[in-house]
Design an enzyme around this catalytic site. Structure first.
Site, PDB file in Angstrom:
ATOM      1  N   ASN A  41       0.822  -1.204   0.000  1.00 12.70           N
ATOM      2  CA  ASN A  41       0.000   0.000   0.000  1.00 12.70           C
ATOM      3  C   ASN A  41       0.858   1.258   0.000  1.00 12.70           C
ATOM      4  O   ASN A  41       1.892   1.324   0.642  1.00 12.70           O
ATOM      5  CB  ASN A  41      -1.041   0.012   1.128  1.00 12.70           C
ATOM      6  CG  ASN A  41      -0.495  -0.285   2.504  1.00 12.70           C
ATOM      7  OD1 ASN A  41       0.471  -1.020   2.661  1.00 12.70           O
ATOM      8  ND2 ASN A  41      -1.117   0.288   3.515  1.00 12.70           N
ATOM      9  N   GLU A  61       0.388   5.175   0.606  1.00 18.17           N
ATOM     10  CA  GLU A  61      -0.523   6.209   1.125  1.00 18.17           C
ATOM     11  C   GLU A  61      -0.101   7.600   0.654  1.00 18.17           C
ATOM     12  O   GLU A  61       0.971   7.782   0.076  1.00 18.17           O
ATOM     13  CB  GLU A  61      -0.589   6.107   2.658  1.00 18.17           C
ATOM     14  CG  GLU A  61      -1.162   4.762   3.089  1.00 18.17           C
ATOM     15  CD  GLU A  61      -1.435   4.661   4.589  1.00 18.17           C
ATOM     16  OE1 GLU A  61      -0.949   5.510   5.369  1.00 18.17           O
ATOM     17  OE2 GLU A  61      -2.150   3.707   4.963  1.00 18.17           O
ATOM     18  N   GLU A  95      -3.116  -4.570  -3.038  1.00 19.87           N
ATOM     19  CA  GLU A  95      -3.639  -5.513  -4.040  1.00 19.87           C
ATOM     20  C   GLU A  95      -3.717  -4.869  -5.420  1.00 19.87           C
ATOM     21  O   GLU A  95      -3.401  -5.488  -6.440  1.00 19.87           O
ATOM     22  CB  GLU A  95      -5.031  -6.013  -3.642  1.00 19.87           C
ATOM     23  CG  GLU A  95      -5.065  -6.810  -2.356  1.00 19.87           C
ATOM     24  CD  GLU A  95      -5.284  -5.964  -1.100  1.00 19.87           C
ATOM     25  OE1 GLU A  95      -4.793  -4.810  -1.060  1.00 19.87           O
ATOM     26  OE2 GLU A  95      -5.933  -6.452  -0.176  1.00 19.87           O
ATOM     27  N   CYS A 147     -10.694  -3.308  -4.272  1.00 22.27           N
ATOM     28  CA  CYS A 147      -9.691  -4.294  -4.715  1.00 22.27           C
ATOM     29  C   CYS A 147     -10.371  -5.555  -5.230  1.00 22.27           C
ATOM     30  O   CYS A 147      -9.931  -6.140  -6.223  1.00 22.27           O
ATOM     31  CB  CYS A 147      -8.719  -4.624  -3.581  1.00 22.27           C
ATOM     32  SG  CYS A 147      -7.578  -3.259  -3.240  1.00 22.27           S
TER      33      CYS A 147
HETATM   34  N1  THU Z   1      -5.318  -1.434   2.533  1.00 22.29           N
HETATM   35  C1  THU Z   1      -4.793  -2.271   1.592  1.00 22.29           C
HETATM   36  O1  THU Z   1      -3.646  -2.085   1.135  1.00 22.29           O
HETATM   37  N2  THU Z   1      -5.560  -3.305   1.166  1.00 22.29           N
HETATM   38  C2  THU Z   1      -6.838  -3.544   1.569  1.00 22.29           C
HETATM   39  O2  THU Z   1      -7.511  -4.386   1.005  1.00 22.29           O
HETATM   40  C3  THU Z   1      -7.388  -2.785   2.681  1.00 22.29           C
HETATM   41  C4  THU Z   1      -6.634  -1.582   3.098  1.00 22.29           C
HETATM   42  C5  THU Z   1      -4.507  -0.286   2.963  1.00 22.29           C
HETATM   43  C6  THU Z   1      -5.029   1.034   2.475  1.00 22.29           C
HETATM   44  C7  THU Z   1      -4.483   1.977   3.507  1.00 22.29           C
HETATM   45  O3  THU Z   1      -3.169   2.342   3.127  1.00 22.29           O
HETATM   46  C8  THU Z   1      -4.402   1.138   4.771  1.00 22.29           C
HETATM   47  O4  THU Z   1      -4.494  -0.215   4.372  1.00 22.29           O
HETATM   48  C9  THU Z   1      -5.515   1.423   5.768  1.00 22.29           C
HETATM   49  O5  THU Z   1      -6.747   1.372   5.172  1.00 22.29           O
END
Ligand code: THU
Length: 163
Positions: free
Chosen positions: A62, A64, A75, A115
């Site tokens: 992820n 941000e 994902e 996702c």
């Molecule tokens: N996040 C993911 O990478 N995948 C998911 O399916 C759920 C959430 C990340 C997004 C964000 O950076 C952090 O988790 C908190 O939501």
């Protein structure tokens, strides 16, 4: 009026040793990718590893952003990268590993709705299932046989008609 039950098969493994060597490796790659997540706002780190039919593994984590909605989940980083780098190559499975810097994630975190929809696009396109392996930092491993199983009544291009 009719009622229909929708159910799916979820395999629950208590130990990584129960997985095939290929699955263990994929989960391991997802865990490594998780460590490189850029998640300074949520402290929730996710790693994903996509296994392709040609044996390649494509990772994502992820990413941000200070403008929160501009960030992207692990994902989608992984599956879009797979689509970009290996167009037309069948995707076999995706392993997803979740951790937090604030507490121990002791159960698998399912992929978010966006996702699921994004992964489903590739499953529909390639006409073969994409399986999922999910794990937190500790605890059980969940395996789903198809993204379709966890996105019932999915929207697809078939609704768009001839465009
Ligand atoms: N996040 C993911 O990478 N995948 C998911 O399916 C759920 C959430 C990340 C997004 C964000 O950076 C952090 O988790 C908190 O939501």
């Amino acid at each position: 009026m009719k009622k229909k039950q929708v159910s799916f098969e979820l395999s629950i493994y208590e130990d990584v040793g129960e997985l095939s060597p290929e699955e263990q490796n994929l989960l391991n790659v997802a865990e490594q990718a998780r460590n490189d997540a850029y998640a300074p706002y949520s402290n929730f780190q996710v790693g994903a590893a996509v296994l392709l039919d040609n044996g390649e593994i494509v990772i994502g984590n992820n990413q941000e952003n200070s403008s929160y909605p501009s960030g992207l989940c692990a994902e989608r980083v992984a599956i879009f990268q797979a689509g970009a780098k290996y167009p037309g190559v069948t995707i076999k499975s995706i392993a997803i590993s979740a951790a937090s810097k604030n507490y121990i994630v002791d159960q698998p975190a399912g992929p978010c709705g966006n996702c699921r929809q994004s992964i489903a696009e590739y499953e529909q396109k390639q006409k073969s299932p994409i399986s999922l392996l999910l794990r937190g930092q500790t605890g059980p491993i969940y395996k789903c046989n198809s993204i379709n199983d966890i996105l019932p009544l999915a929207f697809s291009s078939s609704f768009l008609g001839d465009s």
